[in-house]
Design a protein around this motif. Structure first.
Motif, short mmCIF file in Angstrom:
data_model
loop_
_atom_site.label_atom_id
_atom_site.label_comp_id
_atom_site.label_asym_id
_atom_site.label_seq_id
_atom_site.Cartn_x
_atom_site.Cartn_y
_atom_site.Cartn_z
N SER A 153 0.84 -1.21 0.00
CA SER A 153 0.00 0.00 0.00
C SER A 153 0.87 1.25 0.00
N ALA A 154 1.96 1.23 0.78
CA ALA A 154 2.85 2.40 0.82
C ALA A 154 3.54 2.61 -0.52
N ALA A 155 4.01 1.52 -1.13
CA ALA A 155 4.69 1.65 -2.43
C ALA A 155 3.73 2.20 -3.48
N LYS A 156 2.48 1.70 -3.48
CA LYS A 156 1.52 2.14 -4.49
C LYS A 156 1.04 3.57 -4.23
N ALA A 157 0.90 3.96 -2.95
CA ALA A 157 0.60 5.37 -2.64
C ALA A 157 1.77 6.23 -3.12
N GLY A 158 2.99 5.70 -2.99
CA GLY A 158 4.17 6.40 -3.49
C GLY A 158 4.10 6.60 -5.01
N VAL A 159 3.63 5.61 -5.72
CA VAL A 159 3.49 5.73 -7.19
C VAL A 159 2.50 6.86 -7.52
N ILE A 160 1.42 6.94 -6.75
CA ILE A 160 0.42 7.99 -7.02
C ILE A 160 1.01 9.37 -6.74
#
Ligand SMILES: NC(=O)c1ccc[n+]([C@@H]2O[C@H](COP(=O)([O-])OP(=O)(O)OC[C@H]3O[C@@H](n4cnc5c(N)ncnc54)[C@H](O)[C@@H]3O)[C@@H](O)[C@H]2O)c1
Length: 246
Positions: A153-160
């Motif tokens: 979740s943190a990595a994907k929030a980072g992508v956003i």
């Protein structure tokens, strides 16, 4: 080819050997794009060679030198990169209290740092050419979070967040940067999740079912296309069965 939407566009797609990336490759080919397909899994990448025209590039995208070499290779073979789709990724499920640092770091490396590495390598060429499109595949879990998935979740929030920041940096010079945040999609990535988990998750979804990779791919075609994608930058589009409503 009977759809000219992406005619002649040179598109580099990562994670193209499987699941959503493979479906985006098929949809882009049907729309007339020229494809450069990149993935860690050389065998799977080669398997589609008869049906899907395009160059194949096997590499580990977490390796900065390999990403630079990939970019040079694609530029040499195609003469430019008009569209970059970052779709490579991994998923593991570990409660926070059991997560070791290596597991956390591997997730951030594969699901977030690879996006930085490919964009850093490709953006200068897009700016030099006067424009381009970047499409980063995030996840709805980067928007709502998932138990056992703090790293993902943190990595994907980072992508956003990365997508929004880069969009602010380069859009005025013609490079439009967007994210797609799919909901649960039936691909090898979620094969190992238990039937009970899948049933419970499906019951939570307003549409009552998981998506298919080919139901995500048209969103990427839209973002890559002219005029359909012309007004999108810094956005996160959500083909997610209603799991997140913004
Ligand atoms: N399937 C879902 O439910 C879902 C939901 C939301 C977001 N996503 C995201 O969509 C993207 C595609 O996922 P998918 O479901 O198609 O999974 P998938 O496992 O079918 O495909 C992922 C591909 O990425 C490649 N890859 C992994 N690590 C790599 C590396 N270091 N270098 C190069 N290639 C590498 C794999 O070899 C594989 O071919 C991922 O970013 C994933 O997080 C998936």
């Amino acid at each position: 080819m009977n759809d000219p939407t992406l005619a002649g566009r040179r598109c580099l797609i990562t994670g193209a050997a499987s699941g959503i990336g493979a479906a985006i490759a098929v949809a882009f080919a049907q729309a007339g794009a020229a494809l450069a397909l990149a993935d860690l899994d050389q065998q799977r990448l080669e398997r589609s060679a008869d049906e899907l025209p395009g160059t194949r590039h096997a590499l580990d995208l977490t390796d900065p030198d390999a990403v630079r070499a990939l970019t040079e290779d694609v530029l040499a073979q195609h003469g430019g990169i008009d569209v970059l789709v970052n779709c490579a990724g991994i998923l593991t499920e570990v409660p926070l209290v059991e997560m070791d640092l290596a597991t956390w770091q591997r997730m951030v490396d594969v699901d977030l740092t690879t996006v930085f590495l490919t964009c850093r390598a490709v953006v200068p060429h897009m700016l030099g050419a006067g424009g381009g499109r970047i499409i980063n595949v995030a996840s709805q879990l980067g928007q709502k979070g998932g138990a056992g998935l703090t790293h993902y979740s943190a990595a994907k929030a980072g992508v956003i967040g990365f997508t929004k920041a880069l969009a602010r940096e380069v859009s005025a010079r013609g490079v439009l940067v967007n994210a797609i945040a799919p909901g649960p999609i039936t691909t090898p990535m979620i094969d190992d999740l238990s039937p009970d988990w899948k049933r419970a998750k499906e019951a939570e979804l307003p549409l009552g079912r998981f998506g298919l990779p080919e139901e995500v791919a048209p969103t990427a075609v839209l973002l890559a296309s002219d005029p359909g994608g012309n007004l999108y930058t810094g956005q996160t589009l959500g083909p997610n069965s209603g799991d997140v409503m913004l």
